[in-house]
Design a protein around this motif. Structure first.
Motif, PDB file in Angstrom:
ATOM      1  N   LYS A 112     111.209 -78.706   3.502  1.00 54.65           N
ATOM      2  CA  LYS A 112     112.504 -79.321   3.186  1.00 54.65           C
ATOM      3  C   LYS A 112     113.367 -79.477   4.436  1.00 54.65           C
ATOM      4  N   ASP A 113     113.274 -78.519   5.315  1.00 55.05           N
ATOM      5  CA  ASP A 113     114.064 -78.556   6.547  1.00 55.05           C
ATOM      6  C   ASP A 113     113.125 -78.196   7.702  1.00 55.05           C
TER       7      ASP A 113
ATOM      8  N   ARG B  32     112.393 -78.190  14.393  1.00 54.06           N
ATOM      9  CA  ARG B  32     112.365 -79.264  15.394  1.00 54.06           C
ATOM     10  C   ARG B  32     111.262 -79.056  16.433  1.00 54.06           C
TER      11      ARG B  32
END
Length: 194
Positions: free
Chosen positions: A104-105, A108
């Motif tokens: 979902k997240d 990076r």
């Protein structure tokens, strides 16, 4: 509730039907072709083509719609059955996403070197757990939440009527005819059960 093919790394803007066309038509992807009268279920974003069975477009499709209202015609009757089977695919993705909340997240990390392999590895782990754990809590929770019971269908004369089974956008006459035969058989079974 396992994944049979994974192709990670496509841009978000790529439409699913475009990706499917590419991986099925480009031999290096080695997409597992449906054979021996088998086929993949695809949702309404796809067309009927060899090896892929789509619902009837322009009719209600989602299970929630059929919980509130019975099918109005034989195409919706087929779509209700198709949607019931398709829900297994949706539950598979639901279980996978629930187990891997990082999806979902996404952190990076480098897209090609870390994110793409991470997604593929998480799908492989999902399959491993699914095949080796009979009482997997996440799959049980997702499956029981999605149980659906069909309601009785109204008696309509037009349910058994036969017509041209091809729809605008269908690529394969054989798959369109198969869909029509399945639809007719579902209606026949329903009528006998009454």
């Amino acid at each position: 509730m396992c994944f049979v093919f994974v192709s990670c790394g496509w841009e978000d803007s790529m439409h699913d039907s475009w990706v499917l066309s590419n991986v099925t038509e480009d031999p290096p992807y080695n997409f597992p072709t449906a054979t021996d009268g088998r086929y993949y279920l695809v949702d309404s974003g796809y067309i009927n083509k060899k090896g892929f069975l789509a619902p009837y477009k322009g009719n209600r499709y989602h299970q929630l719609e059929f919980q509130r209202h019975n099918p109005r015609n034989r195409d919706e009757f087929f779509n209700r059955a198709h949607s019931s089977l398709w829900s297994v695919i949706e539950r598979t993705f639901g279980a996978w996403k629930l187990r891997r909340r990082f999806l979902k997240d996404m952190p990076r990390f480098d897209f090609r070197k870390v994110q793409v392999p991470l997604v593929a590895a998480s799908m492989a782990l999902h399959n491993f757990i699914r095949r080796n754990s009979v009482d997997d809590e996440i799959v049980v929770a997702v499956s029981s939440a999605a149980e659906y019971r069909y309601v009785d269908m109204p008696d309509r004369d037009d349910l058994a009527a036969l017509d041209d089974v091809m729809m605008l956008g269908d690529d394969d006459v054989e798959m369109a005819q198969l869909r029509g035969r399945i639809r007719a058989e579902l209606v026949t079974i329903w009528r006998k059960a009454r």
